[in-house]
Enzyme design. Sequence first.
Site: not given
Length: 1039
Positions: A700, A1005-1008
């Site tokens: 992520g 949490s867009t990264c995950f």
Amino acid sequence: IRYISHISSCENMFSVAQTSKSQFLDKARQAREERKGQKERERAATQIQALIRRFLCRCRLQRQIRKEVDDFFEACDAGTSKRNALSIFKIARKLLFIFGKEDKLRFEKLCRLILGSMDVDNEPKVWYVSLALSKDLTIPWIKQIKDILWVCCEFLKVLKPDILQDSKLVTLYLTMLVTFTDTSTWKIVKGKGESLRPALTRICENIMGHLNQKGFYTILQVILLTNGLARSKPSLSKGTLSAIFTLSLRPVVAAHFSDNLLRSFLIHIMSVPAVVFHFSTLTPEVRHETHDLFRKFVIFLSREEQCADICVCLEGSHTLCLLGNLIHLGFLNEKVLEEEASHFVKDLTDMLSYCQRYVSQKKSNLTHWHPVLGWFSQTVDYGLNESMPLVTRQLQYLWGVPVIRTLFCDVLSKKLESQEPTPPSAQPTTSQNNLPVKNLFKRAFQKSASVRNILKPVGGKRVDSAEVQKVCSVCVLYQTALTTLNQIRLQILTGLTYLDDLLPKLWAFICELGPQGGLKLFLECLNNDTDESKQLLAMLMLFCDCSRHLITILDDIELYEEQISFKTEELITISSFLNTFVYKMIWDGILENAKGEKLDLFHSVHGWLMVLYERDCRRRFSPDDHWLRKDLKPSLLFQELEKGKRRAQLLLQYIPHVIPHKNDGYDQLRRLPVNSIKGVIRVKFVNDLGVDEAGIDQDGVFKEFLEEIIKKVFNPALNLFKTTSGNERLYPSPTSNIHENHLQLFEFVGKMLGKAMYEGIVVDVPFASFFLSQVLGHHHSTFYSSIDELPSLDSEFYKNLTSIKRYDGDVSDLGLTLSYDEDVMGQLVCHELIPGGKTMPVTNENKISYIHLMAHFRMHTQIKDQTVAFIRGFRCIINPEWLHMFSTPEVQRLISGDNAEIDLDDLKKHTVYYGGFHSSHRVIIWLWDILSSDFSAEERAMFLKFVTSCSRPPLLGFAYLKPPFSIRCVEVSDDQDTGDTLGSVLRGFFTIRKKEPGGRLPTSSTCFNLLKLPNYSKKSVLRDKLRYAISMNTGFELS
């Protein structure tokens, strides 16, 4: 001792005697040789004296004769001697007897004297030709005139018509030949002498026969080719050309068009470059004096062995010249062309086929460059190069409107309308003959009130009928011209597409062939090697080549609104036909072993298919799933790919669009081998204090890093990328050079986007279609057209440019030049589209070039460096061959995900739960119900963007979302969140709230790809909070 001494003295005596004898014999032999040598010297001296006396005698005689000749000419000039035919005959006999190099002027005077005698009125005894009627002088006179005329021919070989003095002599000697090879100018046969004409005509025929035996046509060829016409501007005058044409015809006419004389005429006269052009231009009356030559030539050449003999004698370049002259004659004799069309077509096809045997595809030590044929494996006469533009102009008559109408009369006579259309106004003759670049744009008025029938395969026409055979042979001719005359291929295609109704009527003709019409017949022809099958396939090949050229030069208005040539319904039928034909050629194994004509056929059909497919990708005209092959099982295809089957590889190479992309077709990218640059990228963020931020090792952090880069570099405010007008799609900014390292940035962005695509990370970056075409390398394809892609950059600019095409007046009145003025940061900069373009006005003749140059400049030249850098970085990660199977819209879907509606069932199936949440938890049940029942499709897309940073689902479904979508129950704000604890998990699992979270919003949490959801007590609260959260977070913002 005395005895021995006596014997010794005797021996000495005998040896002396023997020596004296040999010396005596030697002296005698020498004396004999001296006497013999003396006699030979005396004899040689006698011979030399005789030769010298003879030479001196000849010199005296020659001087005496030359003096007599000179005195005779002086007396004639002074008028002191009465001229008569006999005195001219005698003086001519004397001059011919001693004729040498120094007698050129005397021979000129003799010719003038002879011609002068023929012009005297009412004095038969003065006429030089009157001696032909003398019983005693007929034979000597005939011999003399033959000798005189041949000397004229010898002089004509070396004279240079572009020199004034030589030009006068050429006229003189040609006049001699014209005068004494026909009786038409002889005054002796006028009036009462008419009865003498037959006998004198036979004498002229005898003279012509003698000249022909000595090489008369070779002399005429030298005059025309070497000294006159093998140049851009002829050095022969109108009178000279008229005389040569007259002389060249006389032997043929005298021999009643015998094969032998026709052969000589074709080889020596008709092979002179553009000779018919010069004859018809300088002496227009020539076309009325051809004695039906065109018909004779066509019939003579229709015999295969005679045509082959002519071609072998002429070799390539001169065969092409003969071809041009024949085509020009056909244009000048339209009625004969119509009557002898079948012979004409066969002759031209045979000659082009002969030339084609020597046309090479590439340069080598054995090839020579030819301005029309390209690389040519025979010796090229470079002396002909100056005249090649005129030869090309002659060849253009073959694809000019009059000849096309004549040869395709059976096709063009078909009616496509249900009622008679209003006939269009006649085109100017000059524009038809010269065939300018196709002006399709002024003919919208031709559309009448009648209804065009939509053309579909119907069948019913026998392929062995005379009509079909004739059309096939014409198609073979033009297809042979396309493959042979490869340097003017575009001219041929432009000519063949000039008539709007030719191609639709040819398609209508194809639809009628065979019992069922169309596809089945041509598929059967692929497996047959008969001449009939080859001709039918040549018809299909010509249709595809021409139609592809036409569709390429039509803009969207002409194709979709005006529907020039083809209706959109017909394009659907045709594309289905082409798609099936190409698929069958590949899947049935025909392409694997194809070579020569079959391979060329495949490329023609596939070429037009791909032009239609790419046009459909830019602007749809076909129904859904039109391009797919329902009978192709993807599982079978991939099995064959894994086994390395050639047909499966060829299918992916040539027509990947037939594979439904909802299956594992796109997964080809994921199964290809990787190298180190494509390995896992580990990213660490450093906070403001210089301390490494914590990151969960779930891929992520790299995704967040990628999203941060995308958020910045694709922001138009940075001026690395700009957005198109209208649909706001991204492309490199032409003024990105305000950044010192802008090219390094483009290369880096290309690498990052390639990495995202390789990892299956979808990013919400909408690129302009024209830019993606360049990334895929489509702009290097022969199917590519800059003007077609221009609307994806600036639709308004495209409309303005195409309006120039339709401008009815003089385009030069608009004041445009071949340049583009651009406002660059407040300064006006002029970009020349070609060197010197700012001084070159745009005219009706070059406006098509201007439009394409302008489109190319805006989409390519302006951003060339930026695009090259981006592509360099992108291809570090993504091999261009991997994307070969995808169209431009499909690659956009690879980058940004599928534009289909979100499949909530698929998302639910691949969701992971944390913090005590599970699939049966009441908050989770509420969430899925809200998404499916309460939210609109737009809100669902906003929700997906809220949690993944991209509003579109992954191309292959949520199973390929990396990291997988997850939902975690949270009890505190993001600042205080330290992850899952045993207490929080148990409270979440059993729906126990630590405190009421009603005031808190869902976060992500867009990264995950993680949704952090409080444990709400009411469904309505969850709906309102979620709706508010996603509406406030629709950009690239990260949690």
